[in-house]
Design an enzyme around this catalytic site. Structure first.
Site, short mmCIF file in Angstrom:
data_model
loop_
_atom_site.label_atom_id
_atom_site.label_comp_id
_atom_site.label_asym_id
_atom_site.label_seq_id
_atom_site.Cartn_x
_atom_site.Cartn_y
_atom_site.Cartn_z
N GLY A 239 -24.78 91.47 39.43
CA GLY A 239 -24.71 92.78 38.81
C GLY A 239 -23.56 93.04 37.86
O GLY A 239 -23.52 94.09 37.22
N GLU A 275 -24.61 86.24 43.28
CA GLU A 275 -25.89 86.06 42.58
C GLU A 275 -25.84 86.64 41.16
O GLU A 275 -26.63 87.53 40.84
CB GLU A 275 -27.00 86.78 43.35
CG GLU A 275 -27.15 86.38 44.80
CD GLU A 275 -28.08 87.33 45.56
OE1 GLU A 275 -28.38 88.44 45.07
OE2 GLU A 275 -28.51 86.96 46.66
N PRO A 276 -24.95 86.16 40.33
CA PRO A 276 -24.93 86.71 38.96
C PRO A 276 -26.10 86.19 38.13
O PRO A 276 -26.48 85.02 38.25
CB PRO A 276 -23.60 86.20 38.39
CG PRO A 276 -23.31 84.95 39.15
CD PRO A 276 -23.95 85.10 40.51
N TYR A 318 -34.85 100.48 28.79
CA TYR A 318 -33.60 100.98 29.37
C TYR A 318 -32.74 101.72 28.35
O TYR A 318 -31.55 101.92 28.60
CB TYR A 318 -32.74 99.82 29.89
CG TYR A 318 -33.41 98.83 30.79
CD1 TYR A 318 -33.84 99.19 32.07
CD2 TYR A 318 -33.58 97.50 30.40
CE1 TYR A 318 -34.42 98.25 32.91
CE2 TYR A 318 -34.16 96.56 31.24
CZ TYR A 318 -34.57 96.94 32.49
OH TYR A 318 -35.14 96.01 33.32
N CYS A 346 -47.53 99.05 17.60
CA CYS A 346 -48.02 100.41 17.37
C CYS A 346 -47.58 101.34 18.49
O CYS A 346 -48.40 101.85 19.27
CB CYS A 346 -49.53 100.38 17.24
SG CYS A 346 -50.01 99.31 15.88
N GLU A 347 -46.28 101.54 18.60
CA GLU A 347 -45.68 102.48 19.55
C GLU A 347 -44.38 102.95 18.92
O GLU A 347 -43.62 102.12 18.42
CB GLU A 347 -45.29 101.78 20.85
CG GLU A 347 -46.41 101.09 21.57
CD GLU A 347 -46.63 101.64 22.97
OE1 GLU A 347 -46.00 102.65 23.34
OE2 GLU A 347 -47.45 101.06 23.67
C1 LIG Z 1 -31.37 91.25 39.75
C2 LIG Z 1 -30.64 90.73 40.93
C3 LIG Z 1 -29.46 90.01 40.77
C4 LIG Z 1 -28.83 89.74 39.43
O1 LIG Z 1 -28.39 90.87 38.77
P1 LIG Z 1 -27.59 90.68 37.40
O2 LIG Z 1 -27.29 92.06 36.97
O3 LIG Z 1 -28.48 89.97 36.45
O4 LIG Z 1 -26.36 89.90 37.72
C5 LIG Z 1 -28.86 89.49 41.89
N1 LIG Z 1 -29.38 89.68 43.13
C6 LIG Z 1 -30.50 90.39 43.33
C7 LIG Z 1 -31.03 90.55 44.70
C8 LIG Z 1 -31.17 90.92 42.23
O5 LIG Z 1 -32.30 91.63 42.44
#
Ligand SMILES: *Cc1c(COP(=O)(O)O)cnc(C)c1O
Length: 421
Positions: A239, A275-276, A318, A346-347
């Protein structure tokens, strides 16, 4: 930092001119830089140095086989959210014990696939999922390693569509219910509870929400250990945001984030997973598009590109900003003029930017969307019967097409006509 820079007035990806790729593959296309992917992966890996850790790239950001293999060869694990992603990770050569399975709606088939093929752990998101996982594991006579994804109820202060850590979001188990859920899991013979998982959202530009969430995880770790559970692994999610607008404030660096992880959780002696996705792939990619027309409207002009919302949906979905730069660097002293930048779909939502200051451009000129490496190609579609655009990977002075553009026949012949027609 990335490896997309002007050289003598022309935009390059590493040592390859963007115009050369455009001539070879046609526009629009995505192009990724190997050096940038690796640089970002290593920044996270080094930020956690000194702690037992694994960086599991969230492959939903960009799941091209060549991207996965590049990162896997550098030592990355993978975070997958579907059976399709699990298969892609395995096909790219990632062993099961480096794959983490996240997601709120894992099906029996997906669970079976991962249990049979090998998995590092499941991040379980609900009691019913836990029951199914336990049942499938027992059927297969294996034990599934799990963490429980807790929802810490913190405000990630990001776009509503990508905030996941508030109690109103569909993700995880409310942290207040965690003790009960861990006790329930401990009684299930098909499950081996090893840790805690948390992921509070995407495109975070401030570390404070992480600090709040990780403090809650630290407290929960102590509580669960006191209840008799063995907590040896903490999955901290992804995230961390990227600077979509160069002119704006910069989000925190992976090194700041790593220091925060050590400060809030280091004393627990747990193995750390992160988990990036976006921060690894986002600034490692451009979408390159050609100007079709410059159109004069009532009080405003439009730059009409051959790329559209089906190729890069983030602005429409977004309200996201992408820096858009000309592939030929404007001469010094040229005054940018505001213009609306749109695609041919076409939007009215097919608008990349409104009144964006741009140097003068003409039909045939190329522009590049920065920060398009994450949630770009993976979210594309063939809306308006526009074939998926190709992806290209650059490494030093080499480039390769890593997903070709389908032909119109391939696109059309994916449909089949029933016998009665
Ligand atoms: C989407 C997601 C991520 C990665 O998020 P990023 O903003 O791309 O770093 C990591 N873990 C989980 C469970 C996710 O759903």
């Amino acid at each position: 930092m990335d490896h997309f820079l002007y050289r003598d007035g022309a935009l390059f990806a590493e040592d390859v001119a963007i115009s050369e790729i455009a001539a070879a593959v046609g526009t629009p296309f995505y192009v990724y830089s190997t050096a940038t992917l690796l640089r970002h992966f290593r920044a996270f890996d080094e930020a956690l140095e000194g702690m037992d850790h694994l960086v599991c790239y969230a492959m939903k950001a960009n799941s091209n086989q060549a991207v996965l293999r590049t990162l896997a060869q550098a030592g990355a694990g993978m975070d997958v959210v579907s059976g399709g992603e699990y298969r892609r990770a395995r096909a790219a050569g990632v062993p099961g014990d480096r794959i983490v399975f996240s997601g709120v709606g894992k099906t029996r088939d997906e669970i079976r696939l991962a249990l049979e093929g090998g998995i590092r752990q499941f991040n379980v998101e609900s009691e019913p999922e836990m029951a199914i996982l336990d049942a499938v594991a027992q059927e297969l006579r294996v034990v599934a390693p799990i963490t429980v994804r807790v929802n810490p109820d913190v405000d990630a202060k990001t776009h509503a569509k990508i905030a996941t850590g508030k109690s109103e979001n569909k993700f995880g188990i409310p942290i207040a219910r965690a003790r009960d859920v861990y006790n329930m899991a401990a009684d299930m013979p098909g499950l081996d509870v090893i840790g805690i998982d948390v992921h509070i959202g995407s495109q975070l530009t401030d570390l404070a929400p992480y600090e709040q969430a990780y403090q809650k995880v630290a407290e929960l770790t102590e509580v669960l250990r006191a209840d008799g559970h063995t907590i040896t692994r903490l999955d901290l999610g992804g995230g961390l945001g990227i600077p979509y607008e160069r002119s704006n404030v910069d989000p925190p660096l992976p090194s700041d984030y790593g220091a925060l992880v050590k400060r809030t959780l280091g004393h627990l002696g747990c193995e750390i997973e992160i988990e990036p996705g976006r921060l690894i792939a986002g600034n490692a990619g451009l979408m390159v598009s050609e100007v079709i027309y410059v159109k004069s409207g009532e009080g405003r002009d439009f730059l009409i590109l051959d790329g559209a919302m089906n190729d890069l949906i983030r602005p429409a979905m977004y309200e996201a900003h992408h820096d858009i730069i000309p592939v030929i660097e404007p001469a010094p002293g040229i005054e940018p003029q505001p213009i609306d930048i749109v695609g041919p779909v076409c939007e009215s939502g097919d608008t990349f930017a409104k009144q964006r200051p741009m140097p003068p451009l003409a039909a045939g000129d190329l522009v590049a969307f920065r920060s398009a490496g994450a949630y770009g190609a993976v979210m594309s579609s063939e809306y308006n019967s526009r074939p998926l655009i190709p992806e290209v990977l650059v490494k030093d002075d080499q480039f390769a097409v890593i997903r070709p553009r389908p032909t119109f026949d391939e696109m059309i012949n994916r449909d089949t006509i029933p016998a009665w027609l």
